[in-house]
Design a protein around this motif. Structure first.
Motif, PDB file in Angstrom:
ATOM      1  N   GLU A 185      22.689  19.938 -21.061  1.00  0.00           N
ATOM      2  CA  GLU A 185      23.357  21.154 -21.520  1.00  0.00           C
ATOM      3  C   GLU A 185      22.382  22.170 -22.099  1.00  0.00           C
ATOM      4  OE1 GLU A 185      27.241  22.502 -24.205  1.00  0.00           O
ATOM      5  OE2 GLU A 185      26.613  20.398 -24.137  1.00  0.00           O
ATOM      6  N   GLY A 186      21.396  21.697 -22.877  1.00  0.00           N
ATOM      7  CA  GLY A 186      20.429  22.614 -23.468  1.00  0.00           C
ATOM      8  C   GLY A 186      19.600  23.319 -22.410  1.00  0.00           C
ATOM      9  N   THR A 187      19.181  22.580 -21.400  1.00  0.00           N
ATOM     10  CA  THR A 187      18.402  23.175 -20.310  1.00  0.00           C
ATOM     11  C   THR A 187      19.253  24.167 -19.538  1.00  0.00           C
ATOM     12  OG1 THR A 187      17.041  21.182 -20.096  1.00  0.00           O
ATOM     13  CG2 THR A 187      17.080  22.683 -18.217  1.00  0.00           C
ATOM     14  N   TRP A 188      20.516  23.814 -19.283  1.00  0.00           N
ATOM     15  CA  TRP A 188      21.412  24.719 -18.573  1.00  0.00           C
ATOM     16  C   TRP A 188      21.574  26.042 -19.332  1.00  0.00           C
ATOM     17  CZ3 TRP A 188      23.353  26.399 -14.351  1.00  0.00           C
ATOM     18  CH2 TRP A 188      24.511  27.183 -14.346  1.00  0.00           C
ATOM     19  N   GLU A 189      21.771  25.953 -20.621  1.00  0.00           N
ATOM     20  CA  GLU A 189      21.933  27.182 -21.409  1.00  0.00           C
ATOM     21  C   GLU A 189      20.677  28.039 -21.372  1.00  0.00           C
ATOM     22  OE1 GLU A 189      23.129  25.866 -25.259  1.00  0.00           O
ATOM     23  OE2 GLU A 189      25.190  25.402 -24.650  1.00  0.00           O
ATOM     24  N   LEU A 190      19.508  27.391 -21.397  1.00  0.00           N
ATOM     25  CA  LEU A 190      18.255  28.144 -21.335  1.00  0.00           C
ATOM     26  C   LEU A 190      18.075  28.788 -19.963  1.00  0.00           C
ATOM     27  CD1 LEU A 190      15.683  29.027 -22.760  1.00  0.00           C
ATOM     28  CD2 LEU A 190      14.625  26.845 -22.076  1.00  0.00           C
ATOM     29  N   LEU A 191      18.415  28.061 -18.906  1.00  0.00           N
ATOM     30  CA  LEU A 191      18.329  28.629 -17.560  1.00  0.00           C
ATOM     31  C   LEU A 191      19.239  29.842 -17.421  1.00  0.00           C
ATOM     32  CD1 LEU A 191      18.331  25.414 -15.303  1.00  0.00           C
ATOM     33  CD2 LEU A 191      16.364  26.847 -15.924  1.00  0.00           C
ATOM     34  N   VAL A 214      21.927  44.354  -6.941  1.00  0.00           N
ATOM     35  CA  VAL A 214      23.304  43.882  -6.754  1.00  0.00           C
ATOM     36  C   VAL A 214      23.441  42.415  -7.129  1.00  0.00           C
ATOM     37  CG1 VAL A 214      25.136  43.541  -5.039  1.00  0.00           C
ATOM     38  CG2 VAL A 214      23.668  45.581  -4.935  1.00  0.00           C
ATOM     39  N   ASP A 215      22.600  41.587  -6.539  1.00  0.00           N
ATOM     40  CA  ASP A 215      22.594  40.157  -6.844  1.00  0.00           C
ATOM     41  C   ASP A 215      21.227  39.585  -6.479  1.00  0.00           C
ATOM     42  OD1 ASP A 215      22.681  39.744  -4.004  1.00  0.00           O
ATOM     43  OD2 ASP A 215      24.848  39.758  -4.043  1.00  0.00           O
ATOM     44  N   THR A 216      20.939  38.416  -7.006  1.00  0.00           N
ATOM     45  CA  THR A 216      19.635  37.804  -6.755  1.00  0.00           C
ATOM     46  C   THR A 216      19.713  36.330  -7.130  1.00  0.00           C
ATOM     47  OG1 THR A 216      17.245  38.056  -7.091  1.00  0.00           O
ATOM     48  CG2 THR A 216      18.634  38.255  -9.041  1.00  0.00           C
ATOM     49  N   LYS A 217      18.618  35.616  -6.914  1.00  0.00           N
ATOM     50  CA  LYS A 217      18.554  34.216  -7.332  1.00  0.00           C
ATOM     51  C   LYS A 217      17.184  33.930  -7.928  1.00  0.00           C
ATOM     52  CE  LYS A 217      17.007  32.199  -2.911  1.00  0.00           C
ATOM     53  NZ  LYS A 217      15.749  31.567  -3.346  1.00  0.00           N
ATOM     54  N   TYR A 218      17.155  32.974  -8.835  1.00  0.00           N
ATOM     55  CA  TYR A 218      15.913  32.536  -9.465  1.00  0.00           C
ATOM     56  C   TYR A 218      15.806  31.022  -9.334  1.00  0.00           C
ATOM     57  CZ  TYR A 218      16.525  37.135 -11.609  1.00  0.00           C
ATOM     58  OH  TYR A 218      16.738  38.480 -11.813  1.00  0.00           O
ATOM     59  N   GLU A 219      14.582  30.558  -9.217  1.00  0.00           N
ATOM     60  CA  GLU A 219      14.330  29.120  -9.150  1.00  0.00           C
ATOM     61  C   GLU A 219      13.340  28.750 -10.245  1.00  0.00           C
ATOM     62  OE1 GLU A 219      13.514  27.629  -5.229  1.00  0.00           O
ATOM     63  OE2 GLU A 219      14.765  29.185  -4.302  1.00  0.00           O
ATOM     64  N   PHE A 220      13.579  27.609 -10.867  1.00  0.00           N
ATOM     65  CA  PHE A 220      12.777  27.175 -12.005  1.00  0.00           C
ATOM     66  C   PHE A 220      12.235  25.768 -11.762  1.00  0.00           C
ATOM     67  CE2 PHE A 220      15.851  30.256 -13.526  1.00  0.00           C
ATOM     68  CZ  PHE A 220      15.109  31.075 -14.355  1.00  0.00           C
ATOM     69  N   GLY A 221      11.165  25.451 -12.485  1.00  0.00           N
ATOM     70  CA  GLY A 221      10.596  24.121 -12.410  1.00  0.00           C
ATOM     71  C   GLY A 221      10.025  23.709 -13.759  1.00  0.00           C
ATOM     72  N   ILE A 222       9.560  22.472 -13.829  1.00  0.00           N
ATOM     73  CA  ILE A 222       8.987  21.923 -15.057  1.00  0.00           C
ATOM     74  C   ILE A 222       7.493  21.691 -14.859  1.00  0.00           C
ATOM     75  CG2 ILE A 222       9.090  20.073 -16.759  1.00  0.00           C
ATOM     76  CD1 ILE A 222      11.658  21.663 -16.627  1.00  0.00           C
ATOM     77  N   TYR A 223       6.692  22.163 -15.808  1.00  0.00           N
ATOM     78  CA  TYR A 223       5.248  21.952 -15.779  1.00  0.00           C
ATOM     79  C   TYR A 223       4.798  21.593 -17.191  1.00  0.00           C
ATOM     80  CZ  TYR A 223       0.262  22.799 -14.991  1.00  0.00           C
ATOM     81  OH  TYR A 223      -1.111  22.670 -14.898  1.00  0.00           O
TER      82      TYR A 223
END
Length: 329
Positions: A185-191, A214-223
């Motif tokens: 949940e914490g990671t989801w809220e931060l994303l 209008v719209d877009t997408k973002y991708e995240f990862g862990i390092y």
């Protein structure tokens, strides 16, 4: 039908379109290379502590690779992404370290979070197609009655998708994400916070260039235990832009909005009987359409960034790309 079938049928290396070389596939072998991954558009060479990403000239729609690469498309995407990654690094740290060639990005090797954080400020694209079919919920988010395509949402909505290794990405709700343990949940809220903050700044930067994001997408990862922004952002492959001038007049008249994105490629495919569904045949792309797509990508680069596009000399594209990676790793 899985996109991998089209990879098998359309594996091309250096290809020529109207006398112009394009980057289809690369197949380099580097010292200390750990792995290689070929995505829909990007090819990733992984090393012990970083990755080298080659942005090819391939183009995808409906999760399928189209049979012809688009001249300069990879250069456009890579340079737009670098432009916005630099502009947004104060909001969220990102993976990018260098762009030693217009088609190449070097950066940190992150462990991907298997979500696409899609955010929509307007009724368009996938959301509009769902809405016109009578559905009023997307990814657990209720869309109000009485909207038309092109209308602005009261507040941007986040409509995430699973990030598929094969086949189609799938819509998913926040409740499903947490129930499946994709993130806590914490990671989801931060994303979500990062996604909204990035979209806000992207919208401001678009407005300064006479555009609407209008719209877009973002991708995240862990390092090293930290969330980083990955991949491209605010490019025509990941985003949709409207032309700001005349937007309100077009909406009042019920006219289709002028836009900068690859939606026109999807529309061309649909007009030619293809939406990526089983049994449908990919249409042949005429050379003049390929050239039109290239010109639209270049125009989009200049409108989005406010910079003049400089075409990279393409006589030795593959060898120049290979050398750029060798010299940077």
């Amino acid at each position: 039908m899985k996109r991998s079938l089209w990879y098998i049928n359309f594996t091309f290396a250096l290809t020529k379109n109207k006398g112009m070389n394009t980057v289809g596939n690369t197949n380099f072998k580097f010292e200390n290379q750990k792995s290689f991954y070929r995505g829909k558009v990007r090819e990733v060479y992984t090393f012990p502590d970083k990755i080298a990403m080659v942005v090819t000239d391939r183009i995808s729609a409906f999760d399928h690779i189209l049979p012809k690469p688009i001249p300069y498309k990879g250069q456009v995407l890579n340079q737009i992404a670098a432009h916005f990654l630099e502009a947004t690094k104060h909001i969220v740290p990102n993976w990018l370290e260098a762009t030693p060639h217009p088609n190449v990005a070097i950066g940190k090797a992150c462990k991907p979070i298997m979500l696409e954080m899609v955010i929509r400020g307007y009724m368009a694209g996938h959301a509009a197609r769902i809405y016109s079919g009578g559905r009023r919920m997307i990814c657990g988010v209720i869309m109000p009655e009485g909207l038309r395509e092109g209308d602005k949402f009261a507040e941007p909505i986040i409509t995430p998708a699973t990030k598929a290794e094969e086949g189609h990405d799938e819509d998913i709700s926040a409740d499903e994400i947490l129930a499946k343990g994709i993130v806590d949940e914490g990671t989801w809220e931060l994303l979500c916070k990062y996604t909204r903050d990035l979209f806000t700044l992207g919208s401001i930067m678009a407005d300064e260039q006479g555009l609407i994001l209008v719209d877009t997408k973002y991708e995240f990862g862990i390092y090293n235990g930290q969330i980083l922004l990955m991949d491209e952002i605010h490019t025509p492959d990941s985003s949709r832009y409207y032309i700001k001038e005349g937007y309100h007049e077009r909406q009042k008249k019920g006219e289709k909005q002028k836009q900068l994105s690859k939606e026109f490629v999807r529309e061309w495919l649909m007009e030619n009987g293809f939406q990526g569904l089983e049994g449908q045949q990919m249409p042949v792309m005429p050379d003049d359409f390929v050239q039109e797509v290239s010109e639209r990508y270049i125009d989009l680069y200049q409108q989005i960034t406010g910079k003049t596009f400089i075409k990279e000399s393409n006589n030795n594209l593959l060898s120049d790309i290979e050398k750029a990676i060798k010299d940077s790793i």
